[in-house]
Write a protein that holds these residues in place. Sequence first.
Motif, PDB file in Angstrom:
ATOM      1  N   LEU A  55       0.835  -1.200   0.000  1.00  0.00           N
ATOM      2  CA  LEU A  55       0.000   0.000   0.000  1.00  0.00           C
ATOM      3  C   LEU A  55       0.872   1.253   0.000  1.00  0.00           C
ATOM      4  O   LEU A  55       0.497   2.275  -0.579  1.00  0.00           O
ATOM      5  N   VAL A  56       2.024   1.169   0.662  1.00  0.00           N
ATOM      6  CA  VAL A  56       2.965   2.293   0.678  1.00  0.00           C
ATOM      7  C   VAL A  56       3.609   2.448  -0.697  1.00  0.00           C
ATOM      8  O   VAL A  56       3.733   3.560  -1.228  1.00  0.00           O
ATOM      9  N   THR A  57       4.013   1.336  -1.289  1.00  0.00           N
ATOM     10  CA  THR A  57       4.657   1.376  -2.606  1.00  0.00           C
ATOM     11  C   THR A  57       3.726   1.956  -3.653  1.00  0.00           C
ATOM     12  O   THR A  57       4.118   2.831  -4.445  1.00  0.00           O
ATOM     13  N   VAL A  58       2.497   1.487  -3.680  1.00  0.00           N
ATOM     14  CA  VAL A  58       1.532   1.982  -4.664  1.00  0.00           C
ATOM     15  C   VAL A  58       1.258   3.463  -4.440  1.00  0.00           C
ATOM     16  O   VAL A  58       1.126   4.233  -5.404  1.00  0.00           O
ATOM     17  N   TYR A  59       1.186   3.869  -3.191  1.00  0.00           N
ATOM     18  CA  TYR A  59       0.975   5.283  -2.890  1.00  0.00           C
ATOM     19  C   TYR A  59       2.073   6.126  -3.523  1.00  0.00           C
ATOM     20  O   TYR A  59       1.800   7.143  -4.177  1.00  0.00           O
ATOM     21  N   MET A  60       3.311   5.715  -3.349  1.00  0.00           N
ATOM     22  CA  MET A  60       4.436   6.469  -3.906  1.00  0.00           C
ATOM     23  C   MET A  60       4.395   6.477  -5.433  1.00  0.00           C
ATOM     24  O   MET A  60       4.644   7.501  -6.065  1.00  0.00           O
ATOM     25  N   LEU A  61       4.078   5.350  -6.033  1.00  0.00           N
ATOM     26  CA  LEU A  61       4.044   5.268  -7.496  1.00  0.00           C
ATOM     27  C   LEU A  61       2.946   6.153  -8.076  1.00  0.00           C
ATOM     28  O   LEU A  61       3.169   6.872  -9.059  1.00  0.00           O
ATOM     29  N   VAL A  62       1.772   6.113  -7.457  1.00  0.00           N
ATOM     30  CA  VAL A  62       0.662   6.942  -7.957  1.00  0.00           C
ATOM     31  C   VAL A  62       1.000   8.421  -7.795  1.00  0.00           C
ATOM     32  O   VAL A  62       0.756   9.225  -8.705  1.00  0.00           O
ATOM     33  N   GLY A  63       1.580   8.784  -6.663  1.00  0.00           N
ATOM     34  CA  GLY A  63       1.965  10.182  -6.467  1.00  0.00           C
ATOM     35  C   GLY A  63       3.018  10.629  -7.447  1.00  0.00           C
ATOM     36  O   GLY A  63       2.964  11.738  -7.988  1.00  0.00           O
ATOM     37  N   ALA A  64       4.004   9.752  -7.704  1.00  0.00           N
ATOM     38  CA  ALA A  64       5.106  10.114  -8.591  1.00  0.00           C
ATOM     39  C   ALA A  64       4.655  10.284 -10.033  1.00  0.00           C
ATOM     40  O   ALA A  64       5.086  11.199 -10.736  1.00  0.00           O
ATOM     41  N   VAL A  65       3.781   9.409 -10.489  1.00  0.00           N
ATOM     42  CA  VAL A  65       3.326   9.456 -11.887  1.00  0.00           C
ATOM     43  C   VAL A  65       2.090  10.336 -12.034  1.00  0.00           C
ATOM     44  O   VAL A  65       1.982  11.143 -12.962  1.00  0.00           O
ATOM     45  N   GLY A  66       1.151  10.174 -11.106  1.00  0.00           N
ATOM     46  CA  GLY A  66      -0.126  10.862 -11.242  1.00  0.00           C
ATOM     47  C   GLY A  66      -0.048  12.359 -11.018  1.00  0.00           C
ATOM     48  O   GLY A  66      -0.806  13.118 -11.645  1.00  0.00           O
ATOM     49  N   GLY A  67       0.877  12.824 -10.147  1.00  0.00           N
ATOM     50  CA  GLY A  67       0.972  14.250  -9.861  1.00  0.00           C
ATOM     51  C   GLY A  67       1.258  15.092 -11.095  1.00  0.00           C
ATOM     52  O   GLY A  67       0.489  16.005 -11.429  1.00  0.00           O
ATOM     53  N   PRO A  68       2.348  14.825 -11.817  1.00  0.00           N
ATOM     54  CA  PRO A  68       2.626  15.608 -13.030  1.00  0.00           C
ATOM     55  C   PRO A  68       1.545  15.466 -14.091  1.00  0.00           C
ATOM     56  O   PRO A  68       1.188  16.439 -14.762  1.00  0.00           O
ATOM     57  N   VAL A  69       1.013  14.256 -14.262  1.00  0.00           N
ATOM     58  CA  VAL A  69      -0.046  14.060 -15.264  1.00  0.00           C
ATOM     59  C   VAL A  69      -1.276  14.884 -14.894  1.00  0.00           C
ATOM     60  O   VAL A  69      -1.872  15.572 -15.743  1.00  0.00           O
ATOM     61  N   ALA A  70      -1.672  14.832 -13.626  1.00  0.00           N
ATOM     62  CA  ALA A  70      -2.841  15.609 -13.192  1.00  0.00           C
ATOM     63  C   ALA A  70      -2.592  17.097 -13.332  1.00  0.00           C
ATOM     64  O   ALA A  70      -3.506  17.862 -13.676  1.00  0.00           O
ATOM     65  N   ALA A  71      -1.356  17.543 -13.074  1.00  0.00           N
ATOM     66  CA  ALA A  71      -1.039  18.961 -13.218  1.00  0.00           C
ATOM     67  C   ALA A  71      -1.210  19.419 -14.653  1.00  0.00           C
ATOM     68  O   ALA A  71      -1.678  20.537 -14.929  1.00  0.00           O
ATOM     69  N   VAL A  72      -0.829  18.566 -15.596  1.00  0.00           N
ATOM     70  CA  VAL A  72      -0.988  18.903 -17.017  1.00  0.00           C
ATOM     71  C   VAL A  72      -2.464  18.932 -17.397  1.00  0.00           C
ATOM     72  O   VAL A  72      -2.950  19.877 -18.034  1.00  0.00           O
ATOM     73  N   VAL A  73      -3.200  17.911 -16.980  1.00  0.00           N
ATOM     74  CA  VAL A  73      -4.611  17.797 -17.361  1.00  0.00           C
ATOM     75  C   VAL A  73      -5.433  18.953 -16.798  1.00  0.00           C
ATOM     76  O   VAL A  73      -6.379  19.432 -17.443  1.00  0.00           O
ATOM     77  N   THR A  74      -5.072  19.431 -15.607  1.00  0.00           N
ATOM     78  CA  THR A  74      -5.885  20.440 -14.921  1.00  0.00           C
ATOM     79  C   THR A  74      -5.301  21.845 -15.027  1.00  0.00           C
ATOM     80  O   THR A  74      -5.733  22.739 -14.300  1.00  0.00           O
TER      81      THR A  74
END
Length: 402
Positions: A55-74
Amino acid sequence: MLDLNADVRLYRLPVIVAVLMVCSFAVATAEFVLVGLLPQIAADVGVPVGVAGQLVTVYMLVGAVGGPVAAVVTRRVPRRGLLAATMALAVVSALWCAVAGSYGALMAARAGSALAQALFMAVASQVLMAAVPERRRTAAVARLFGGFALATVAGLPLGALVGAAYGWRVTFVAVAALAGAGLVGVWVAVPRLPVGDPGGLASSVRAVLGGPMLAGLAVTLLALTGFVAVFTYVVPVLRAVAGFGPGWVGAALAGYGVGTVAGNLIAGRVAPARIGRWLPAAVAALAVVLLVQDVVLRSPLALAGPVLMGGAAFVVVPLVQTWLMGRAGPAAAGLAAAVNVSVAGAAGALGAALGGVVLSVGWGPLWLAPVAAVPAGCAVVAALLVAASDRARRDAVVGAGG
């Protein structure tokens, strides 16, 4: 770019900063609190502790990948609405964690929390950079990251205590309440913010991935890798190296919290235009603190070790974030912030892995700090490149003016 001067006159800037700091404390607590609850969660959802640790690993992966992608989309979404949406996602995700009946549902809820945290930190940094006068930008960003510092020394242990007394699900209800308070604060205290001109995506990406920017991101990656390698295992280090019992360990962690607050205050006194000059010294201080940590912990001044480590780390973090956003320019500032938060998450994973390797090969806690000083020392080279790029930029401006 965001132009908030007219709107911000209607509000007290300290209130805006305080609200966003509460929000950062909430989203960071949502991340860290899981560490103290893993055994309970594993038993409740019927998986081994090692599997629950994913659960910790997935949290880090989603934050690392999803943050920049979400910043672009929004990037064209109004900022206050986006801040509120991220905090609403944080509330929903925490409540989802509290009621999750299976490991899969809990994993999905943690992914939502990770995305909320990554996007919030990027957007909040951008808002503060635009809302405050230039001379106060570093201080404002430092306060924002102060919420993270408080989460490590207050949110995590308090969450663990609540979980031990009332169950881990109640802890996540408390996290949801905290995030809900932040959501209300955003709507009440943060003015309506124009989107500004986000610029073209290609130009923003080029601005973030330019040579000097890569040097700044390298500072984050290397410095935090070294810091996290020690901090992840700080309790066994304090016990094995300093010989601390439970009471003294608690006092040392409290000292670490004092250090992080002091580090934020020091960073906030550095004007944005002077960050390039001071960053190498700040990173070098972190490397030295890590290098001598064992010596300090075995001396009569052992309690000073965690204080110095927390202070040194939380001088570097806001300085780099402020410098990257300023260097990227208004149109790419949000993306720069998101990418830096992503890199910090990657550094957390690398640091924890580095510390784990040191212990697994049998070197013991005594070697954690000296090994961690190696990537921190390499970060000094990257910080010198940042300083050199700033000097070259100033020289170019002076030459053009002449």
